[in-house]
Enzyme design. Structure first.
Site, PDB file in Angstrom:
ATOM      1  CG  HIS A  56      -2.193  -0.769   0.991  1.00  0.00           C
ATOM      2  ND1 HIS A  56      -3.232  -0.310   0.202  1.00  0.00           N
ATOM      3  CD2 HIS A  56      -2.553  -1.991   1.426  1.00  0.00           C
ATOM      4  CE1 HIS A  56      -4.200  -1.228   0.185  1.00  0.00           C
ATOM      5  NE2 HIS A  56      -3.806  -2.254   0.903  1.00  0.00           N
ATOM      6  CG  ASP A  58       1.318   0.474  -5.590  1.00  0.00           C
ATOM      7  OD1 ASP A  58       0.964  -0.225  -6.558  1.00  0.00           O
ATOM      8  OD2 ASP A  58       0.554   0.768  -4.644  1.00  0.00           O
ATOM      9  N   GLY A 160      -9.165 -12.344  -7.191  1.00  0.00           N
ATOM     10  CA  GLY A 160      -9.550 -11.724  -5.925  1.00  0.00           C
ATOM     11  C   GLY A 160      -8.676 -12.198  -4.795  1.00  0.00           C
ATOM     12  N   GLY A 162      -5.205 -11.229  -4.205  1.00  0.00           N
ATOM     13  CA  GLY A 162      -4.006 -10.495  -3.793  1.00  0.00           C
ATOM     14  C   GLY A 162      -2.773 -10.908  -4.563  1.00  0.00           C
ATOM     15  CB  SER A 165      -6.129 -12.535 -10.773  1.00  0.00           C
ATOM     16  OG  SER A 165      -6.995 -11.691 -10.042  1.00  0.00           O
ATOM     17  CG  ASP A 210      -0.702  -5.314  -8.566  1.00  0.00           C
ATOM     18  OD1 ASP A 210      -1.911  -5.269  -8.356  1.00  0.00           O
ATOM     19  OD2 ASP A 210       0.161  -5.207  -7.671  1.00  0.00           O
ATOM     20  CE  LYS A 258      -7.482  -4.288  -5.982  1.00  0.00           C
ATOM     21  NZ  LYS A 258      -7.351  -5.753  -6.084  1.00  0.00           N
ATOM     22  CE1 TYR A 266      -6.011   0.948  -4.819  1.00  0.00           C
ATOM     23  CE2 TYR A 266      -5.047  -0.838  -3.535  1.00  0.00           C
ATOM     24  CZ  TYR A 266      -4.925   0.161  -4.485  1.00  0.00           C
ATOM     25  OH  TYR A 266      -3.714   0.390  -5.096  1.00  0.00           O
TER      26      TYR A 266
END
Ligand code: NG1
Ligand code: MG
Length: 532
Positions: A56, A58, A160, A162, A165, A210, A258, A266
């Site tokens: 948390h 980036d 979903g 983490g 995906s 990601d 999310k 988020y």
């Protein structure tokens, strides 16, 4: 640096995954031929990632340290002959879960995406949209319309969970569109940046970690991702240690979608960090407005960081600050946050408006309109403290990998009385694990993005020998990552099966258990495999 064209699966997967992946690819290509009555021309792939440390931060534009995992998203593709009405036929090997869709590519304007619907092909459409915009810029001859495509996809990154995906799906989609439209070489940075922007089209105001891990990763390495002054990724090799440094991933099976929770999870955190940056710049009376270099996220804590030191300590270009100074700056900002951002229970909108001297309407318009959030109080203190300290932990983690601590054996015989190397590895693994544990504590206590199930998985793992355990990805469910000595992996798995999985789901199936726990070596990033 271009996305590589793989000539063998050995270019893509670690050795222990080759046989399974070979069967998977053969099945994909056979099913493609059966469905579309012709051969696929190429396969595009992009992996999921596990974030080792830097959680948390980036979207606050601080550096993070993810690594790609073996699980990825595949797209076998054949282009349709040019036609007046190019269409896309997209299907998935799990056809009942992800029904086949067919849609025309609009001649003008963008392909429409209904972000409110949880339509699985939205991720493809966001990649198609991003790649089309990029190709329009590069080819510079008016509105770009993609060729038609037949696609069969197969994703093994748990959704979903983490493990990004969504990012692997968007990166593969954008890459597939670039290749289908004749791009011989696809620049990794361009692909990554378009995937970052594209993913926001489906409603989550995410950072860039990601997609960077999915595109840039090199097998056997972690990836140090920096967002300032521009996006860059540096492979970080793992020192050879005994016991071998192994990261184990465990699903909580608590759905962490999310898109559903974004307004109170988020996306709310993104707003809280943005408001903390603006609040702090007001408290310290910074003259210049904060840069919106993180747009469309808005302003970032990193923007505050750089502006503060430029104005208060005359540091001209803070992006080139050597690490010790940069770390000292972060320590100072954490202290200033302690001293000046008091509210334990969070700030109300009117308190924020009073300090910023703006109306509530303006507060909502500027910070909470592009991505709606629902909250009465904003915990600026806690979120900023987490971000500054987490950024320090990333620096410490990277320094440990670069120069492992002197062997404990050298400082007097270690308990095992073993050789120096095992002593030094033990010191290293303990130090790395301690940082991961601190991150978990901060995610739970300051960032409030853990959940009882994740906390339980961490406790069980540590009790069975893990050096470090923490949630990975956005949290609020999803996955956890654990640094475990190779010889303790079975004990940790056993502790989870007995103490968590079979306890919560007494009749859990064997393959569900297989899915739950993944030991993944650092894998490679995006690649294209030419079939014809
Ligand atoms: P996951 O949960 O893997 O999707 C999300 C964000 C990242 C980062 C992490 C928290 C998206 C697409 N990705 O990752 O940018 O902010 O949470 O570190 O939302
Ligand atoms: Mg994701």
């Amino acid at each position: 640096m271009d996305v590589p064209t793989a000539t063998s699966l050995r270019d893509i997967y670690p050795d222990d995954a080759i046989s399974v992946e070979t069967k998977r690819w053969e099945a994909l290509l056979a099913q493609f031929k059966e469905k579309y009555r012709r051969q696929a021309e190429f396969v595009a792939r992009s992996p999921g990632r596990v974030n080792i440390i830097g959680e948390h931060i980036d979207y606050s534009l601080y550096e993070v340290l993810p690594m790609a995992i073996t699980a990825d998203f595949l797209m076998a593709v054949a282009t349709q002959p040019t036609s007046q009405n190019p269409t896309v036929r997209i299907s998935n090997v799990l056809s009942e879960k992800f029904p086949t869709r067919e849609f025309e590519i609009p001649k003008e304007g963008e392909v429409p995406i209904d972000a409110s619907a949880h339509e699985w092909t939205n991720y493809f459409k966001s990649g198609l949209r991003g790649a089309s915009e990029l190709l329009e810029q590069k080819r510079n001859n008016g509105h770009f319309v993609s060729v038609g495509m037949d696609i069969l996809s197969d994703g093994t990154v748990p959704s979903g969970g983490g493990l990004s995906s969504s990012a692997s799906f968007v990166c593969t989609s954008a890459l597939a569109v670039m290749k289908a439209n004749g791009e011989e070489e696809v620049d990794k940075k361009e692909l990554c940046e378009l995937a970052i922007v594209s993913e926001r089209a489906v409603g989550v105001n995410s950072g860039g970690m990601d997609q960077s891990a999915s595109v840039f990763s090199l097998r056997g390495n972690a990836l140090y991702v920096s967002f300032k002054p521009t996006l860059s990724a540096t492979p970080i090799s793992f020192p050879h240690t005994t016991p071998e440094l192994t990261f184990v991933i465990a699903q909580s099976f608590v759905a962490a979608d999310k898109h559903v929770t974004a307004p109170v999870c988020y996306n709310l955190r993104v707003v809280e960090c943005t408001l903390a940056a603006v609040f702090l710049s007001k408290i310290f009376n910074l003259k210049r407005p904060l840069p919106t270099d993180s747009s469309p996220l808005g302003t970032s804590l990193r923007g505050f960081h750089d502006t503060y030191f430029e104005e208060k300590e005359g540091i001209p270009d803070n992006t080139k600050t050597p690490v010790p100074e940069f770390r000292a700056q972060l320590e100072k900002l954490a202290q200033l946050t302690e001293d000046y951002l008091h509210a334990e229970e969070g700030y109300t909108r009117s308190e924020i408006c009073d300090l910023l001297g703006i109306s509530e309407a303006e507060l909502t318009a500027r910070f909470m309109s592009k991505f709606a959030v629902r909250a009465d109080r904003f915990k600026l203190r806690q979120r900023a403290l987490h971000v500054f300290r987490e950024a320090i932990r990333v620096i410490q983690f990277r320094e440990l990998l670069a120069s492992p601590p002197a062997s404990t054996a050298a400082a007097g015989t270690d308990d095992s009385g073993g050789s120096g190397s095992s002593g030094s590895s033990d010191a290293l693994l303990h130090a790395l694990g301690a940082l991961m544990n601190q991150t978990q504590d901060s995610c739970r206590a300051l960032y409030d993005c853990s959940c009882p199930e994740l906390d339980e998985l961490c406790e069980l793992a540590r009790g069975a020998g893990a050096y470090g355990s923490r949630l990975t990805g956005a949290g609020w469910g999803g996955c956890s990552v654990h640094l475990v000595p190779k010889e303790k992996v079975d004990a940790v798995k056993e502790a989870w099966v007995r103490g968590y999985y079979r306890k919560k789901w007494p009749d859990i199936s064997e393959e569900r258990l297989q899915e739950a726990i993944v030991v993944s070596k650092p894998g490679s990033g995006s690649a294209v495999f030419k079939v014809l």
